[in-house]
Design a protein around this motif. Structure first.
Motif, PDB file in Angstrom:
ATOM      1  N   GLU A 220       0.791  -1.304  -0.013  1.00  0.00           N
ATOM      2  CA  GLU A 220      -0.067   0.133   0.091  1.00  0.00           C
ATOM      3  C   GLU A 220       0.782   1.296  -0.003  1.00  0.00           C
ATOM      4  OE1 GLU A 220      -2.696   2.837   0.181  1.00  0.00           O
ATOM      5  OE2 GLU A 220      -3.480   0.876  -0.256  1.00  0.00           O
ATOM      6  N   GLU A 221       1.941   1.359   0.915  1.00  0.00           N
ATOM      7  CA  GLU A 221       2.492   2.572   1.063  1.00  0.00           C
ATOM      8  C   GLU A 221       3.227   3.117  -0.365  1.00  0.00           C
ATOM      9  OE1 GLU A 221       5.216   4.602   4.451  1.00  0.00           O
ATOM     10  OE2 GLU A 221       4.935   2.570   4.789  1.00  0.00           O
TER      11      GLU A 221
ATOM     12  N   ASP B 284       2.733   2.008  -3.160  1.00  0.00           N
ATOM     13  CA  ASP B 284       1.631   2.137  -4.227  1.00  0.00           C
ATOM     14  C   ASP B 284       1.349   3.330  -4.315  1.00  0.00           C
ATOM     15  OD1 ASP B 284      -0.260   1.324  -6.413  1.00  0.00           O
ATOM     16  OD2 ASP B 284       0.092  -0.696  -5.671  1.00  0.00           O
ATOM     17  N   GLN B 285       0.913   4.175  -2.999  1.00  0.00           N
ATOM     18  CA  GLN B 285       0.407   5.467  -2.882  1.00  0.00           C
ATOM     19  C   GLN B 285       1.432   6.381  -3.075  1.00  0.00           C
ATOM     20  OE1 GLN B 285      -2.963   6.209  -1.865  1.00  0.00           O
ATOM     21  NE2 GLN B 285      -2.331   7.847  -3.190  1.00  0.00           N
TER      22      GLN B 285
ATOM     23  N   TYR C 123      -2.339   3.538  -9.653  1.00  0.00           N
ATOM     24  CA  TYR C 123      -3.355   2.662  -9.350  1.00  0.00           C
ATOM     25  C   TYR C 123      -4.844   3.246 -10.004  1.00  0.00           C
ATOM     26  CZ  TYR C 123      -5.809  -0.825  -6.484  1.00  0.00           C
ATOM     27  OH  TYR C 123      -6.469  -1.970  -5.943  1.00  0.00           O
TER      28      TYR C 123
ATOM     29  N   ARG D 177      -5.982  -2.609  -3.250  1.00  0.00           N
ATOM     30  CA  ARG D 177      -6.275  -1.619  -2.456  1.00  0.00           C
ATOM     31  C   ARG D 177      -7.766  -1.451  -1.737  1.00  0.00           C
ATOM     32  NH1 ARG D 177      -5.325   4.403  -4.773  1.00  0.00           N
ATOM     33  NH2 ARG D 177      -2.885   3.601  -4.350  1.00  0.00           N
ATOM     34  N   LYS D 178      -7.585  -1.407  -0.442  1.00  0.00           N
ATOM     35  CA  LYS D 178      -8.877  -1.456   0.336  1.00  0.00           C
ATOM     36  C   LYS D 178     -10.052  -0.517  -0.400  1.00  0.00           C
ATOM     37  CE  LYS D 178     -10.634  -1.483   4.902  1.00  0.00           C
ATOM     38  NZ  LYS D 178     -10.183  -1.346   6.575  1.00  0.00           N
TER      39      LYS D 178
ATOM     40  N   ARG E 114     -10.706  -2.614  -4.824  1.00  0.00           N
ATOM     41  CA  ARG E 114      -9.968  -3.969  -5.273  1.00  0.00           C
ATOM     42  C   ARG E 114     -10.528  -4.228  -6.849  1.00  0.00           C
ATOM     43  NH1 ARG E 114     -10.707  -5.652   0.323  1.00  0.00           N
ATOM     44  NH2 ARG E 114      -8.599  -5.670   1.154  1.00  0.00           N
TER      45      ARG E 114
END
Length: 475
Positions: free
Chosen positions: A163-164, A166-167, A282, A319-320, A323
């Protein structure tokens, strides 16, 4: 085809205990009776789709925690390990193994780790060739774990989604001075922010190297053999190393790897992840993927990437609250050697062997560049939609021949209506499904004409007066 029943009693009970609520409280929240919940927790009733969705909505849970994918993968690996003759006992049934994996996942993982440690100590990678007990060697310490497998397990445990990073990649992409050429934007970014220049060198200057960074002179050298998507990817890797160093170091430290080799390999893997996320940010990528129904050829053209880069990126869309379809990806060469395994779902890859010969990923080498669509079904009844094709590799000068590689991208059959490759297939009929196994050694399907080895889980049935189409018969 009927939906797969999910018996998740131990997992549901552990979830309830973590929430620190009683059966009566959970039953009230879910709108079911306490007696029914008790039956579910004791595995006497399956979890229905409605209850699963209510659980996710009420307690903000990841459905994969309850769907059993992780436990089924763990059970598959346990069964593979327990088939080794070193155990000298009858192999437990699939139901017994799954019960152990579900109720005691940490014990199961410890057993797998112990077995892999012995396997590496005796110096061979195929546990089914000989018994571990035939070698008398001391038990290696924890630091002797194979680093590549450690790193693969790290990404697999996170469903190939970081996540980190990706963001951060998406945030950087949004700040770039956008042009039609991402190579130019990233080159300018490196120059303006870090004072790093990029040079593409001829083959005689870099005869066996794709990328080299000169730290002292702040120069990134790329081989002229690299196609444009690969050049952009390598620039993204360097940006990750320059700007995400602290993040990657922290993530690696939190992973608790046992060796420096594993730590360094993870750093490379994280940098590669960032590069892919930078090329295919993303939000924009998942929006395009959904609108194009995951057509990998069009996605490749839209984002200026290779087919393999697109396929890899599709396995990371977890990603929450946003998805994508949970894909898995396998890459192998024409000799059957597996070099990549990524999964956003619970697909059961073989830990200690090759792939099923009935899986048409092997046929891709006969039709380079063409996509082969194949619905398949595993022995546990789970069905998948797979698509396989060859992918391009960097080739050297004549007379070197390029490495031949093929990938297979797949998802559970229930997502087929969201994927363009499911169109026109009569997926409601079982006859369209090709029965495959994890490996021949672990597959108990009878009368398989493609079988290369007998299953280690069943005794051979030998009859000198009878020859069937299958190379091996077993009880």
């Amino acid at each position: 085809m009927g939906e797969r029943k999910i018996f998740a009693g131990p997992r549901l009970k552990r979830t309830r205990q973590k929430l620190n609520i009683t059966q009566a409280q959970m039953a009230r929240d879910l709108g079911i009776s306490p007696s029914y919940l008790n039956l579910v927790e004791s595995n006497q009733r399956p979890l229905t789709a409605q209850v699963l969705l209510k659980l996710a909505e009420t307690y903000d849970l990841d459905l994969r925690e309850l769907s059993g994918d992780r436990e089924e993968r763990l059970a598959s690996e346990l069964k593979e390990v327990l088939s080794d003759p070193v155990f000298r006992t009858p192999i437990p049934s699939s139901g017994e193994i799954l019960e152990v994996a579900s109720s005691s996942p940490k014990v199961s993982t410890a057993l797998l780790h112990l077995y892999k440690t012995y396997q590496r100590e005796i110096g061979h990678n195929d546990p089914l060739n000989e018994s571990l007990s035939e070698r008398n060697r001391r038990l290696p310490d924890e630091k002797n774990r194979f680093p590549i497998e450690e790193v693969r397990d790290y990404f697999h445990a996170r469903h190939n989604f970081i996540e980190e990073l990706d963001q951060h990649a998406e945030n950087l992409y949004d700040t770039l001075n956008q042009t039609d050429n991402l190579f130019t934007s990233l080159r300018n970014h490196l120059s303006e922010k870090h004072g790093i220049r990029i040079s593409v060198l001829p083959i005689h200057a870099m005869p066996d190297t794709q990328r080299r960074y000169d730290h002292h002179n702040k120069r990134l050298f790329l081989s002229e053999l690299l196609p444009l998507p690969s050049r952009i990817f390598q620039i993204g890797v360097l940006i990750a190393q320059q700007e995400q160093k602290d993040v990657m170091s922290r993530l690696t430290k939190e992973a608790g790897f046992n060796t420096e080799d594993a730590q360094q390999l993870c750093q490379i893997g994280l940098a590669n992840y960032f590069a892919g996320a930078l090329m295919m940010p993303y939000s924009a990528f998942i929006e395009s993927a959904r609108s194009l129904r995951y057509d990998i050829s069009i996605l490749s053209g839209r984002f200026g990437t290779s087919i393999e880069q697109v396929a890899h990126r599709l396995t990371t869309l977890q990603r929450k609250n946003n998805r994508g379809v949970p894909f898995f990806l396998l890459r192998l060469d024409n000799a059957g050697n597996i070099s990549k395994r990524f999964s956003a779902d619970g697909f059961h890859f073989a830990k200690f062997g090759g792939t099923c010969p009935k899986w048409r990923v092997h046929d891709a080498f006969a039709t380079p560049g063409q996509i082969i669509v194949q619905p398949v079904q595993m022995p546990d009844g789970t069905s998948y939609l797979t698509l396989s094709r060859t992918v391009e590799t960097v080739s050297g000068p004549h007379p070197e021949t390029p490495r031949k590689l093929a990938i297979s991208l797949g998802c559970e059959i229930g997502y087929a209506d969201q994927v363009v490759y499911g169109d026109g297939l009569q997926l409601d009929t079982s006859s369209i499904l090709t029965p495959i196994g994890v490996t021949c050694r672990m597959c108990e399907r009878h009368n398989c004409t493609s079988r290369a080895f007998p299953p280690m889980t069943q005794p051979l049935k030998i009859d000198a007066n009878l020859k069937k189409l299958s190379a091996f018969e077993f009880r």
